[in-house]
Design a protein around this motif. Structure first.
Motif, mmCIF file in Angstrom:
data_model
loop_
_atom_site.group_PDB
_atom_site.id
_atom_site.type_symbol
_atom_site.label_atom_id
_atom_site.label_comp_id
_atom_site.label_asym_id
_atom_site.label_seq_id
_atom_site.Cartn_x
_atom_site.Cartn_y
_atom_site.Cartn_z
ATOM 1 N N THR A 1 0.845 -1.202 0.000
ATOM 2 C CA THR A 1 0.000 0.000 0.000
ATOM 3 C C THR A 1 0.876 1.246 0.000
ATOM 4 O OG1 THR A 1 -0.142 -0.193 2.395
ATOM 5 C CG2 THR A 1 -1.951 -1.125 1.122
ATOM 6 N N GLU B 1 -8.329 0.548 6.265
ATOM 7 C CA GLU B 1 -9.320 -0.015 7.174
ATOM 8 C C GLU B 1 -9.460 -1.508 6.908
ATOM 9 O OE1 GLU B 1 -13.981 0.602 7.307
ATOM 10 O OE2 GLU B 1 -12.915 2.406 7.965
ATOM 11 N N THR C 1 -12.183 -7.714 4.585
ATOM 12 C CA THR C 1 -12.191 -6.663 3.574
ATOM 13 C C THR C 1 -11.210 -5.583 3.985
ATOM 14 O OG1 THR C 1 -14.517 -7.124 3.094
ATOM 15 C CG2 THR C 1 -13.635 -5.031 2.314
ATOM 16 N N THR D 1 -9.791 -1.939 2.877
ATOM 17 C CA THR D 1 -10.073 -0.794 2.024
ATOM 18 C C THR D 1 -9.027 0.280 2.256
ATOM 19 O OG1 THR D 1 -11.594 0.086 3.671
ATOM 20 C CG2 THR D 1 -12.563 -1.172 1.887
ATOM 21 N N LYS E 1 -8.512 4.380 1.286
ATOM 22 C CA LYS E 1 -9.103 5.582 0.706
ATOM 23 C C LYS E 1 -8.180 6.742 1.046
ATOM 24 C CE LYS E 1 -13.325 8.141 0.185
ATOM 25 N NZ LYS E 1 -14.744 8.239 0.462
ATOM 26 N N SER F 1 -8.093 4.709 -4.542
ATOM 27 C CA SER F 1 -8.897 3.927 -3.598
ATOM 28 C C SER F 1 -8.956 2.477 -4.050
ATOM 29 C CB SER F 1 -10.314 4.486 -3.512
ATOM 30 O OG SER F 1 -10.295 5.785 -2.998
ATOM 31 N N PHE F 2 -9.065 1.581 -3.064
ATOM 32 C CA PHE F 2 -9.195 0.165 -3.383
ATOM 33 C C PHE F 2 -10.034 -0.522 -2.321
ATOM 34 C CE2 PHE F 2 -5.493 0.254 -0.612
ATOM 35 C CZ PHE F 2 -5.691 -0.828 0.217
ATOM 36 N N LYS F 3 -10.525 -1.699 -2.700
ATOM 37 C CA LYS F 3 -11.263 -2.570 -1.783
ATOM 38 C C LYS F 3 -10.893 -3.999 -2.152
ATOM 39 C CE LYS F 3 -15.896 -3.648 -0.135
ATOM 40 N NZ LYS F 3 -17.321 -3.308 -0.271
ATOM 41 N N SER G 1 -11.279 -7.956 -0.953
ATOM 42 C CA SER G 1 -12.023 -8.878 -0.087
ATOM 43 C C SER G 1 -11.511 -10.290 -0.296
ATOM 44 C CB SER G 1 -13.519 -8.833 -0.399
ATOM 45 O OG SER G 1 -14.045 -7.566 -0.097
#
Length: 152
Positions: free
Chosen positions: A53, A62, A71, A73, A75, A96-98, A100
């Motif tokens: 990251t 988070e 998950t 995330t 931001k 931004s990414f997510k 899971s």
């Protein structure tokens, strides 16, 4: 994409109801490629997820766990871009990414650490005693004691 039926496999198995859902999830073609991540096995029952990251601060990340799905995330905080800078190459994708990932039912999140642009999440497989391998005796029936009401 064609549908694959796993019905013939279920005839010789018990309790694999969720396997079909897991197979469908694995066959999805929209697998995320950002941010890059590793899943490492660091012991018999210990695992680690390492997510690159770069450019993110700790408060911009988070981690949530719900229904055995972890998950992560990211931001980035909105910062006014420096208009005096002209990029000749912009390779740091601070978007931004997510991400899971589905965890097995006995995998528990132990800790998370963030250093040098790497988010590390330590996991451990904790198998309840009733799920551990055991030998089943042959020819011995377990006796059930039923407490009958005492006559007065």
């Amino acid at each position: 994409m064609s549908n694959v039926s796993l019905t013939p496999l279920f005839r010789r198995s018990i309790g694999f109801d969720r396997f079909n859902d897991l197979f469908d999830y694995a066959m999805q073609s929209d697998a995320p490629n950002y941010p890059p991540y590793n899943i490492e096995k660091i012991g018999d029952n210990n695992y680690r997820i390492v997510i690159a990251t770069a450019g993110f601060a700790e408060d911009e990340l988070e981690i949530n766990l719900e229904n055995q799905i972890i998950t992560i995330t990211g931001k980035p905080n909105e910062v006014n871009p420096d208009t005096t800078v002209e990029y000749l190459h912009k390779g740091i994708a601070r978007r931004s990414f997510k991400l899971s990932l589905r965890l097995d039912e006995h995998i528990e999140v132990q800790s998370a650490d963030y250093a040098n642009g790497l988010l590390k999440i330590d996991l451990q497989r904790i198998i309840p005693e009733e799920k551990l391998p055991r030998q089943i005796p042959i020819g011995r029936k377990t006796e059930q004691v039923i407490d009958a009401p005492k006559e007065e």
